[in-house]
Design a protein around this motif. Structure first.
Motif, short mmCIF file in Angstrom:
data_model
loop_
_atom_site.label_atom_id
_atom_site.label_comp_id
_atom_site.label_asym_id
_atom_site.label_seq_id
_atom_site.Cartn_x
_atom_site.Cartn_y
_atom_site.Cartn_z
N HIS A 237 23.69 6.21 -28.47
CA HIS A 237 23.11 4.90 -28.80
C HIS A 237 21.60 5.03 -28.78
CE1 HIS A 237 26.57 2.14 -29.17
NE2 HIS A 237 27.18 3.16 -28.60
N PRO B 216 29.69 10.44 -24.67
CA PRO B 216 28.83 9.37 -25.18
C PRO B 216 27.61 9.13 -24.30
CG PRO B 216 31.07 8.57 -24.70
CD PRO B 216 30.86 9.88 -23.98
N HIS C 214 28.27 11.02 -29.00
CA HIS C 214 28.22 9.64 -29.51
C HIS C 214 27.02 8.99 -28.83
CE1 HIS C 214 30.40 5.64 -30.24
NE2 HIS C 214 29.43 5.30 -29.38
N SER D 184 37.36 9.96 -24.91
CA SER D 184 35.93 9.71 -24.65
C SER D 184 35.70 9.32 -23.20
CB SER D 184 35.42 8.55 -25.51
OG SER D 184 35.17 8.99 -26.80
N ASN E 250 34.83 13.62 -26.17
CA ASN E 250 33.58 13.01 -26.64
C ASN E 250 32.68 12.63 -25.47
OD1 ASN E 250 31.75 11.70 -28.41
ND2 ASN E 250 32.79 9.73 -28.04
N GLU F 268 33.40 7.27 -21.37
CA GLU F 268 32.35 6.27 -21.56
C GLU F 268 31.26 6.43 -20.50
OE1 GLU F 268 33.49 2.23 -20.90
OE2 GLU F 268 31.84 1.43 -22.08
N ARG G 104 33.68 0.17 -36.50
CA ARG G 104 34.04 -0.20 -35.12
C ARG G 104 32.78 -0.46 -34.29
NH1 ARG G 104 33.15 1.10 -29.93
NH2 ARG G 104 33.24 3.32 -30.39
N ASP G 105 32.02 0.58 -33.93
CA ASP G 105 30.81 0.34 -33.12
C ASP G 105 29.76 -0.39 -33.97
OD1 ASP G 105 30.07 0.54 -30.54
OD2 ASP G 105 29.60 2.66 -30.53
N THR H 60 26.33 6.13 -23.80
CA THR H 60 26.70 4.74 -24.08
C THR H 60 25.52 3.78 -24.03
OG1 THR H 60 28.85 5.25 -23.14
CG2 THR H 60 28.29 2.91 -23.30
N LEU I 222 31.85 -2.64 -25.23
CA LEU I 222 32.31 -1.48 -24.47
C LEU I 222 31.24 -0.93 -23.56
CD1 LEU I 222 34.09 0.21 -27.43
CD2 LEU I 222 35.10 -1.22 -25.70
O1 KIV Z 1 29.34 3.89 -26.57
C1 KIV Z 1 30.44 4.26 -26.16
O2 KIV Z 1 30.60 4.78 -25.06
C2 KIV Z 1 31.59 4.04 -27.03
C3 KIV Z 1 32.86 4.74 -26.65
C4 KIV Z 1 34.04 3.89 -26.78
C5 KIV Z 1 33.00 6.01 -27.43
O3 KIV Z 1 31.48 3.40 -28.06
#
Ligand code: KIV
Ligand code: ZN
Length: 512
Positions: free
Chosen positions: A204, A169, A202, A139, A167, A141, A13-14, A171, A512
């Motif tokens: 990045h 994140p 989660h 989540s 969750n 976001e 997905r991501d 992001t 997202l």
């Molecule tokens: O990065 C993000 O916030 C997401 C969420 C949908 C979990 O991918």
């Protein structure tokens, strides 16, 4: 006393949101099966409301995977949740993963909602999801840039509404480890009824801190890590699965937690991901990069020979490297091939095995030792890409110091054979020109890179291309002992991926 950290894999997905890294349904199914074997706890199979293709892939994965949970992502709205549930309902253990942003900047500019409205939307979404399954993740976001007290309020309300995982994140990859750990701790201590749910993180990798942030949060009590294989994902990517898992595995004195990951499957899974997404792993990438266990300095080599632990903190075998490197040769039979493929996780039908065996024999005629990496390419190109529109059936090029570079190409386009010849600046340019002419495509070549798939002068050349056509970007990958053929295969693979993108338009924003 060790604690369990749940590994939530979002490569499908991501990870798939990495520019150009689209996968077809066959490839996604193959990867999902591999992730199940790797031992992840949850596979986030896609975002079903995003496109028909995503919905179809998520449903197929849900129907096939038995040993781990299958999650479908959805925004906090009934129609998205209906789509997600529609796709995962037949899974052995389905999870609805619903989200909405909680930072003021997202509320004001993106959602145009106030805090109360977002809180209500989160509660409504979790309650609605809960009407389908008990397994609901919520989540927030842009959580890392949200007001911590508001975040705790939203998480508390989501738990009250039935969420079993909340969750947090990062992001936009903005957090710094100490700060992120403090935030995770704050959430654990201030979210009402937090003991009824698992805290997930989660991250990045925009500042190169995704793994560090994830581990920092785990050290204060987060118990689910959302990760991708090879760290692929939008922009600079997501937290890398192999880094988090091996950090926990290697440093139990500092982080006494375990995962369900079978670490010896890490390397084969990493190879499969780069093969089917076309995204090469940088050579110095931790754990799975080509140089991750290569000792160049004499003093290091000497130490490793005397005792590997002098310079190695993990054994390469632990992550699936160097085991059974020498596989098969031209005298190996169908039985040996089947059993090696089985060990690699490929349970092929008789028909598929016949096809792979034929290609294996062709390769073994050109290359003395056929290694796992070679077999992986044969299976990827021969089985997983069978739905491709354009296939190379013949290529002849002439090039040299005193001849005009020319290419004659035969392609099968939807089963129909077509031929043409054209010239170019060199053999690769002529092959690409001819292929473009035959396919009627006008893509721009943004990147072209070549490397060797394995060691040895008879190694297969591996070519990656990045193509753009009408705003769509796709990666293509091809391997062959002949570098021109590898280039043509990569180019054709890129064109096939562009065709796939043209026919599978994204209807909901996947960014997202
Ligand atoms: O990065 C993000 O916030 C997401 C969420 C949908 C979990 O991918
Ligand atoms: Zn993300």
């Amino acid at each position: 006393m060790t604690d369990r950290v749940y590994i939530f894999d979002t490569t499908l997905r991501d990870g798939e949101q990495s520019p150009g890294a689209s996968m077809n349904t066959n490839e996604k199914l193959r990867l999902a099966t591999r992730l199940e074997r790797l031992g992840v706890d949850v596979i986030e199979a896609g975002f079903p409301a995003a496109s028909e293709g995503d919905f179809e892939a998520v449903s197929e994965i849900a129907g096939k995977i038995k040993d781990c949970q299958v999650a479908g992502l959805c925004r906090a709205g009934k129609s998205d949740i209906d789509r997600a549930w529609g796709a995962i309902q037949h899974a052995a253990n389905p999870r609805i993963h619903t989200f909405i942003a909680t930072s003021d900047i997202h509320l004001e500019y993106k959602l145009k909602m106030n805090r109360e409205e977002v809180l209500q939307a989160a509660v409504d979404a979790v309650k609605y999801a809960k009407s389908f399954t008990d397994n609901v993740e919520f989540s927030a976001e842009d959580g890392s840039r949200s007001d911590p007290d508001y975040l705790c309020k939203v998480f508390g309300a989501a738990i009250e509404a039935g969420a079993t995982v909340v969750n947090l994140p990062d992001t936009v990859g903005y957090a710094i480890p100490g700060e992120f750990a403090e935030m995770a701790k704050y959430v654990i201590e201030h979210t009402p009824n937090m003991h009824r749910a698992v805290l997930s993180v989660h991250c990045h990798n925009d500042l190169g801190l995704a793994t560090a942030n994830t581990l920092a949060a785990i050290s204060v009590g987060a118990r689910q890590a959302e990760v991708t294989v090879n760290g692929i994902g939008e922009r600079a990517g997501n937290t890398s699965l192999e880094e988090v898992v091996m950090a926990l595995h290697t440093r139990p004195n500092y982080l006494p937690m375990e995962t369900g990951i079978q670490t010896e499957h890490i390397h084969p899974t990493s190879r499969l991901v780069s093969m089917i997404t076309g995204m090469m792993v940088q050579p110095n990438k931790a754990i799975v990069g080509a140089n991750a266990f290569a000792h160049e300095a004499g003093i290091h080599q000497d130490g490793v020979l005397k005792n590997p632990m002098t310079y190695e903190i993990m054994r390469p075998e632990t992550v699936g490297l160097n085991k059974n490197q020498l596989v098969l040769g031209k005298h190996s039979g169908r039985h040996a091939l089947r059993s090696r493929l089985k060990e690699m996780g490929y349970d092929l039908s008789d028909e598929e095995l016949n096809l792979v065996f034929q290609r294996f024999k062709d390769l073994a005629d050109k290359k003395k030792h056929v290694l796992d990496e070679d077999l992986e390419v044969i299976v990827t190109e021969g089985i997983l890409r069978t739905a491709e529109i354009f296939q190379l059936t013949y290529l002849h090029v002439t090039a040299g110091t005193s001849v005009m570079p020319m290419a004659s190409v035969e392609l099968s386009i939807n089963g129909r054979k077509v031929r043409a010849a054209d010239w170019g600046n060199g053999p690769i340019d002529s092959a690409f020109n001819t292929i473009a002419k035959l396919t009627g495509t006008e893509s721009e070549l943004l990147r072209f890179s070549v490397s060797a798939l394995t060691g040895g002068t008879d190694a297969q050349g591996e070519v990656t291309v990045r193509l753009r056509e009408n705003g769509l970007v796709a990666l293509g990958r091809g391997a062959d002992p002949d570098i021109i053929t590898a280039s043509a295969k990569a180019y054709i693979n890129g064109l096939n991926r562009l065709e796939y993108l043209k026919t599978h338009p994204v209807t909901a924003s996947q960014t997202l």
